[in-house]
Design a protein around this motif. Structure first.
Motif, PDB file in Angstrom:
ATOM      1  N   ASN A   1     -19.762  -9.511  -2.074  1.00  0.00           N
ATOM      2  CA  ASN A   1     -18.964 -10.740  -2.015  1.00  0.00           C
ATOM      3  C   ASN A   1     -19.793 -11.976  -1.677  1.00  0.00           C
ATOM      4  OD1 ASN A   1     -16.908  -8.990  -2.532  1.00  0.00           O
ATOM      5  ND2 ASN A   1     -15.734  -9.413  -0.673  1.00  0.00           N
ATOM      6  N   GLY A   2     -21.059 -11.976  -2.097  1.00  0.00           N
ATOM      7  CA  GLY A   2     -21.913 -13.141  -1.892  1.00  0.00           C
ATOM      8  C   GLY A   2     -22.311 -13.382  -0.450  1.00  0.00           C
ATOM      9  N   ASP A   3     -22.088 -12.414   0.418  1.00  0.00           N
ATOM     10  CA  ASP A   3     -22.382 -12.586   1.847  1.00  0.00           C
ATOM     11  C   ASP A   3     -23.887 -12.438   2.073  1.00  0.00           C
ATOM     12  OD1 ASP A   3     -22.558 -12.631   4.575  1.00  0.00           O
ATOM     13  OD2 ASP A   3     -21.181 -10.964   4.915  1.00  0.00           O
ATOM     14  N   THR A   4     -24.534 -13.532   2.460  1.00  0.00           N
ATOM     15  CA  THR A   4     -25.968 -13.511   2.733  1.00  0.00           C
ATOM     16  C   THR A   4     -26.262 -13.552   4.234  1.00  0.00           C
ATOM     17  OG1 THR A   4     -26.086 -15.925   2.547  1.00  0.00           O
ATOM     18  CG2 THR A   4     -26.523 -14.645   0.545  1.00  0.00           C
ATOM     19  N   SER A   5     -25.247 -13.361   5.048  1.00  0.00           N
ATOM     20  CA  SER A   5     -25.458 -13.368   6.499  1.00  0.00           C
ATOM     21  C   SER A   5     -25.975 -12.001   6.969  1.00  0.00           C
ATOM     22  CB  SER A   5     -24.166 -13.714   7.230  1.00  0.00           C
ATOM     23  OG  SER A   5     -23.229 -12.650   7.102  1.00  0.00           O
ATOM     24  N   GLN A   6     -26.296 -11.908   8.227  1.00  0.00           N
ATOM     25  CA  GLN A   6     -26.842 -10.659   8.780  1.00  0.00           C
ATOM     26  C   GLN A   6     -25.702  -9.704   9.122  1.00  0.00           C
ATOM     27  OE1 GLN A   6     -29.263 -12.231  11.995  1.00  0.00           O
ATOM     28  NE2 GLN A   6     -31.093 -12.142  10.721  1.00  0.00           N
ATOM     29  N   SER A   7     -24.995  -9.292   8.079  1.00  0.00           N
ATOM     30  CA  SER A   7     -23.788  -8.479   8.234  1.00  0.00           C
ATOM     31  C   SER A   7     -24.001  -7.040   7.794  1.00  0.00           C
ATOM     32  CB  SER A   7     -22.653  -9.081   7.400  1.00  0.00           C
ATOM     33  OG  SER A   7     -22.453 -10.422   7.726  1.00  0.00           O
ATOM     34  N   TYR A   8     -25.249  -6.658   7.571  1.00  0.00           N
ATOM     35  CA  TYR A   8     -25.534  -5.357   6.991  1.00  0.00           C
ATOM     36  C   TYR A   8     -26.460  -4.562   7.922  1.00  0.00           C
ATOM     37  CZ  TYR A   8     -24.186  -7.990   2.760  1.00  0.00           C
ATOM     38  OH  TYR A   8     -23.544  -8.767   1.842  1.00  0.00           O
TER      39      TYR A   8
ATOM     40  N   ILE B   1     -11.368  -2.454   7.220  1.00  0.00           N
ATOM     41  CA  ILE B   1     -12.439  -1.566   7.652  1.00  0.00           C
ATOM     42  C   ILE B   1     -13.744  -2.011   7.014  1.00  0.00           C
ATOM     43  CG2 ILE B   1     -10.817   0.352   7.863  1.00  0.00           C
ATOM     44  CD1 ILE B   1     -12.173   1.598   5.409  1.00  0.00           C
ATOM     45  N   ALA B   2     -14.848  -1.742   7.712  1.00  0.00           N
ATOM     46  CA  ALA B   2     -16.157  -2.059   7.164  1.00  0.00           C
ATOM     47  C   ALA B   2     -16.420  -1.182   5.940  1.00  0.00           C
ATOM     48  CB  ALA B   2     -17.224  -1.845   8.221  1.00  0.00           C
ATOM     49  N   LYS B   3     -17.286  -1.668   5.069  1.00  0.00           N
ATOM     50  CA  LYS B   3     -17.553  -0.946   3.826  1.00  0.00           C
ATOM     51  C   LYS B   3     -18.820  -0.110   3.965  1.00  0.00           C
ATOM     52  CE  LYS B   3     -14.031  -3.081   2.343  1.00  0.00           C
ATOM     53  NZ  LYS B   3     -12.777  -2.431   2.717  1.00  0.00           N
ATOM     54  N   THR B   4     -18.666   1.185   3.735  1.00  0.00           N
ATOM     55  CA  THR B   4     -19.787   2.122   3.816  1.00  0.00           C
ATOM     56  C   THR B   4     -20.391   2.324   2.439  1.00  0.00           C
ATOM     57  OG1 THR B   4     -18.790   3.268   5.683  1.00  0.00           O
ATOM     58  CG2 THR B   4     -20.432   4.488   4.421  1.00  0.00           C
ATOM     59  N   MET B   5     -21.715   2.291   2.396  1.00  0.00           N
ATOM     60  CA  MET B   5     -22.446   2.584   1.169  1.00  0.00           C
ATOM     61  C   MET B   5     -23.337   3.792   1.411  1.00  0.00           C
ATOM     62  SD  MET B   5     -23.793  -1.158  -0.005  1.00  0.00           S
ATOM     63  CE  MET B   5     -23.323  -2.215   1.369  1.00  0.00           C
ATOM     64  N   ILE B   6     -23.352   4.734   0.480  1.00  0.00           N
ATOM     65  CA  ILE B   6     -24.400   5.754   0.508  1.00  0.00           C
ATOM     66  C   ILE B   6     -25.134   5.689  -0.825  1.00  0.00           C
ATOM     67  CG2 ILE B   6     -23.321   7.233   2.244  1.00  0.00           C
ATOM     68  CD1 ILE B   6     -22.421   9.090   0.066  1.00  0.00           C
ATOM     69  N   ASN B   7     -26.417   5.503  -0.718  1.00  0.00           N
ATOM     70  CA  ASN B   7     -27.247   5.224  -1.886  1.00  0.00           C
ATOM     71  C   ASN B   7     -28.398   6.222  -1.940  1.00  0.00           C
ATOM     72  OD1 ASN B   7     -25.626   2.927  -2.007  1.00  0.00           O
ATOM     73  ND2 ASN B   7     -27.114   1.696  -0.873  1.00  0.00           N
ATOM     74  N   ARG B   8     -28.850   6.483  -3.130  1.00  0.00           N
ATOM     75  CA  ARG B   8     -30.016   7.345  -3.277  1.00  0.00           C
ATOM     76  C   ARG B   8     -30.837   6.859  -4.440  1.00  0.00           C
ATOM     77  NH1 ARG B   8     -27.858  13.261  -4.585  1.00  0.00           N
ATOM     78  NH2 ARG B   8     -30.097  13.637  -4.592  1.00  0.00           N
TER      79      ARG B   8
ATOM     80  N   THR C   1     -23.919  -0.115   5.997  1.00  0.00           N
ATOM     81  CA  THR C   1     -22.597  -0.677   6.281  1.00  0.00           C
ATOM     82  C   THR C   1     -22.635  -2.188   6.089  1.00  0.00           C
ATOM     83  OG1 THR C   1     -22.090   1.044   7.892  1.00  0.00           O
ATOM     84  CG2 THR C   1     -20.802  -0.974   8.040  1.00  0.00           C
ATOM     85  N   TRP C   2     -21.634  -2.687   5.406  1.00  0.00           N
ATOM     86  CA  TRP C   2     -21.364  -4.128   5.391  1.00  0.00           C
ATOM     87  C   TRP C   2     -20.196  -4.338   6.338  1.00  0.00           C
ATOM     88  CZ3 TRP C   2     -17.302  -6.883   2.306  1.00  0.00           C
ATOM     89  CH2 TRP C   2     -17.385  -8.275   2.483  1.00  0.00           C
ATOM     90  N   SER C   3     -20.374  -5.162   7.338  1.00  0.00           N
ATOM     91  CA  SER C   3     -19.333  -5.300   8.355  1.00  0.00           C
ATOM     92  C   SER C   3     -18.160  -6.141   7.887  1.00  0.00           C
ATOM     93  CB  SER C   3     -19.916  -5.878   9.643  1.00  0.00           C
ATOM     94  OG  SER C   3     -20.407  -7.189   9.417  1.00  0.00           O
TER      95      SER C   3
END
Lengths: 277, 169
Positions: free
Chosen positions: B56-63, B116-123, B136-138
């Motif tokens: 969502n274009g969020d460039t803040s320290q939210s990850y 809820i925060a968005k969880t990503m699992i990447n490989r 996590t993106w908060s």
């Protein structure tokens, strides 16, 4: 064939549409998208029909492109298009380019379970159809535990015997990593996290594949990866597991949390999918 | 009973020029989970680098992220807090016929799960290593856009990025 009839709409005589100009047909999953250009002369078309050859399967729309569904994957088709208004139909256009319909995606939703705010410590998907090649369980998990380790584990067909085994590699950040192994276990440990998942609004995510689950000649293998991260606390893991039952298809999956007596989690989400082979 | 086909392509692109970032916009609100498959090459002469995700274009320290990797025959694990992205491939991508392949999974992305925060699992996999990430993106709003960025340099021409949606029953 054009009807040649005319009718009146709001007092005006309406001509039958003129033949549209065929455009490009594009293959889709057991479908095709058929482009055309509406005629600028004749009566306005209120709708357009694309007709397949072979099969005479039709799709209808009010503008280009029109989608024709119900095609047979692997079969080649061409399409013609005609316009329609209350007066009648135009002639069909010339034929499109030939396309071969694609195989439809074989990934289907079987069932979903959303947990309430409190409840029992097991979740079961039952009556799983045997019509797929593999299963995938996507889990979003959070617990209310505030001490100790959290586990998410699997059992199949209600088997509580010591018929399961697993291997797991996990990383906890800052150079911390480790392995686990279980033999003759009563469940498959998908993740044995070294801390609890109890962080506001943060959910662990897991993708668990259950391979060849309907086989009646192979033991059942699982593979999974996932974890959670709470900005300073978290763990990532991947895992293989086995249920040593070669004679029975999996028809139920129970997700258990062996370290919980009860859970009071909020809004966990489990979705089971079937993958066709 | 199965509820029908549900792993659907939403959008795909093959980059025809070097690009610093690429954004999937206007993501429909109809999918439970989102998946991106990224087949990446670097510009000619480019060095290995990383691919990362913003929402969502969020460039803040939210990850934040925790990850595990094998890059040289040794197992390693690291954690990063207060990031401006979540990584999806630490060992990056290559020129010529070599590519890195990343799979990005974003759980519970639609408005049913706002709050809820968005969880990503990447490989990711490449000839120089393999990685798995949980991030996590908060932010708690639904995912309406996903931006893929490089942490240095560009995506090379020929990079293929595809977004899929998965609907739960």
């Amino acid at each position: 064939m054009a009807s040649g009839r005319v009718s009146k709409v709001k007092g005006k005589v309406l001509d039958t549409p003129t033949v549209p100009t065929i455009g490009t047909a594009t293959a889709g999953a057991e479908s095709a998208s058929v482009e055309f250009t509406a005629a600028t002369k004749g009566g306005p078309a209120f709708s357009y029909t694309a007709l397949s050859n072979p099969g005479s399967i039709t799709g209808t729309g009010t503008s280009s492109p029109v989608t024709v569904s119900g095609l047979t994957a692997g079969t080649s088709y061409t399409f013609t298009v005609r316009g329609t208004n209350p007066t009648g139909n135009s002639e069909y256009s010339s034929a499109s380019n030939s396309i071969t319909a694609l195989v439809a995606g074989g990934y289907e939703s079987i069932a979903t379970y959303n947990t309430p705010g409190s409840g029992t410590d097991t979740i079961t998907f039952s009556s799983i159809p045997s019509t797929f090649k593999h299963l995938q369980l996507r889990a979003s998990v959070r617990t209310s535990r505030t001490a100790g380790n959290d586990l998410i584990s699997l059992r199949f067909n209600g088997d509580t015997g010591a018929n399961y085994s697993d291997h797991l590699i996990r990383g906890s950040g800052a150079g911390s990593y480790g392995v686990d192994k279980d033999t003759s276990s009563t469940y498959i440990n998908v993740h044995r996290a070294s801390s609890n998942f109890n962080t506001t609004n943060v959910y662990a995510g897991y993708i668990i594949d259950i391979l060849d689950y309907a086989s009646t000649s192979k033991t059942k293998t699982t593979k999974a990866f996932g974890g959670y991260d709470a900005n300073g606390n978290g763990q990532i893991a991947f895992n293989s597991g086995n249920w040593r039952n070669s004679s029975t298809a999996i028809n139920s999956i129970t997700i258990i949390f062996p370290n919980f007596s009860t859970y009071a989690i909020q809004n966990m989400h489990f979705a089971l999918y079937g993958i066709k082979g | 009973m199965a509820a029908g086909r549900t792993y659907e392509p939403i959008a795909t692109t093959t980059l025809n020029t070097t690009t610093t970032s690429y954004t999937f916009n206007s993501i429909p609100n109809t999918y439970t989970d989102l998946v991106i498959i990224a087949s990446c090459v670097a510009p000619s002469g480019g060095a290995a680098r990383a691919i990362a995700v913003r929402i969502n274009g969020d460039t803040s320290q939210s990850y934040s992220q925790t990850f595990l990797w094998n890059g040289d025959g040794t197992l390693n694990s690291s954690r990063n807090v207060n990031l401006t992205y979540v990584q999806a491939g630490y060992y990056a991508y290559f020129t010529g016929t070599q590519r890195s392949l990343s799979q990005i999974n974003i759980f519970r992305a639609n408005s049913n799960d706002e709050g809820i925060a968005k969880t990503m699992i990447n490989r990711s996999s490449s000839v120089t290593g393999t990685d798995v990430f949980v991030g996590t993106w908060s932010g708690t709003t639904r995912v309406s856009s996903i931006t893929l960025i490089t942490q240095s340099g560009d995506f090379g021409s020929g990079t293929i990025l595809t977004l899929y949606g998965i609907k739960a029953a």
